[in-house]
Write a protein that holds these residues in place. Structure first.
Motif, mmCIF file in Angstrom:
data_model
loop_
_atom_site.group_PDB
_atom_site.id
_atom_site.type_symbol
_atom_site.label_atom_id
_atom_site.label_comp_id
_atom_site.label_asym_id
_atom_site.label_seq_id
_atom_site.Cartn_x
_atom_site.Cartn_y
_atom_site.Cartn_z
ATOM 1 N N SER A 105 0.828 -1.213 0.000
ATOM 2 C CA SER A 105 0.000 0.000 0.000
ATOM 3 C C SER A 105 0.855 1.252 0.000
ATOM 4 C CB SER A 105 -0.927 0.013 1.216
ATOM 5 O OG SER A 105 -1.804 -1.067 1.183
ATOM 6 N N VAL A 145 -4.746 -0.247 6.920
ATOM 7 C CA VAL A 145 -4.314 -1.649 6.871
ATOM 8 C C VAL A 145 -4.482 -2.279 8.256
ATOM 9 C CG1 VAL A 145 -2.374 -3.226 6.461
ATOM 10 C CG2 VAL A 145 -2.824 -1.352 4.864
ATOM 11 N N SER A 184 -5.218 1.054 0.384
ATOM 12 C CA SER A 184 -5.412 0.059 1.442
ATOM 13 C C SER A 184 -6.548 -0.893 1.091
ATOM 14 C CB SER A 184 -5.689 0.751 2.774
ATOM 15 O OG SER A 184 -4.597 1.559 3.148
ATOM 16 N N SER A 203 -5.286 -3.310 -1.329
ATOM 17 C CA SER A 203 -4.008 -3.916 -0.936
ATOM 18 C C SER A 203 -3.969 -5.426 -1.122
ATOM 19 C CB SER A 203 -3.645 -3.539 0.497
ATOM 20 O OG SER A 203 -4.601 -4.032 1.410
#
Length: 186
Positions: free
Chosen positions: A65, A119, A166, A169
């Protein structure tokens, strides 16, 4: 020059610089160092809370990310030029001179800060910790505006780019990063 909402809000915030020495010091610290504290806190939480396999995945998602976020920010900065406030407006106060002046939009510090937060949220930290991580990232973005190095729009864009990268990701890891890892680590 007609000023946008972001320019007007920036100027309102920037007028406060120098009036409150303690606040100046706190925001200087937040603009420079709080990103490291946030990163350390997120990594400490993940290494303590997650099992080894989940921690490895977490680290790959963070790296993926961040790399895509920073490269995306850099490419956007090349295509859609937005100078820093002190390069565009007169009589701007700065808490510090930024390392680079060629790009303001989107904020790399904000992107990195919120990548850590988003995340981490994928791995469901306790609510109080998620709120703390989020608050630290907001303070980092706010401090960058207060310090005179970013417009509010730069912070908002950094937030949204972190959210996008994110959210993507797992796909980015599976389709781009992991094949690369497999290629270099045989």
């Amino acid at each position: 020059m007609k000023l946008s909402w972001s320019h007007k809000l920036f100027l309102k915030i920037n007028r406060q610089l120098g009036k409150h020495p303690t606040l100046d010091w706190l925001f200087l610290y937040a603009a420079h160092w709080l990103i490291y504290i946030l990163g350390f806190a997120v990594l400490h939480w993940s290494s303590s809370y997650l099992d080894l396999l989940s921690f490895k995945i977490f680290m790959k998602l963070i790296l993926t990310s961040m790399i895509f976020g920073l490269v995306g920010n850099w490419l956007l900065g090349l295509v859609w030029r937005h100078p820093r406030p002190h390069k565009e407006l007169k009589d701007i106060k700065l808490l510090f001179n930024p390392v680079e002046n060629w790009k303001s939009f989107p904020s790399d510090h904000t992107t990195i800060s919120f990548v850590f937060v988003f995340v981490a949220l994928l791995f469901q930290p306790p609510l109080w910790l998620a709120i703390l991580f989020f608050a630290l990232a907001v303070i980092i973005g706010t401090a960058r505006v207060y310090a005179g190095v970013h417009y509010p729009r730069d912070i908002i864009a950094g937030f949204f780019f972190a959210l996008i990268y994110s959210a993507l990701s797992f796909w980015l890891l599976e389709n781009i990063s992991q094949p690369f890892y497999n290629f270099i680590i045989k």
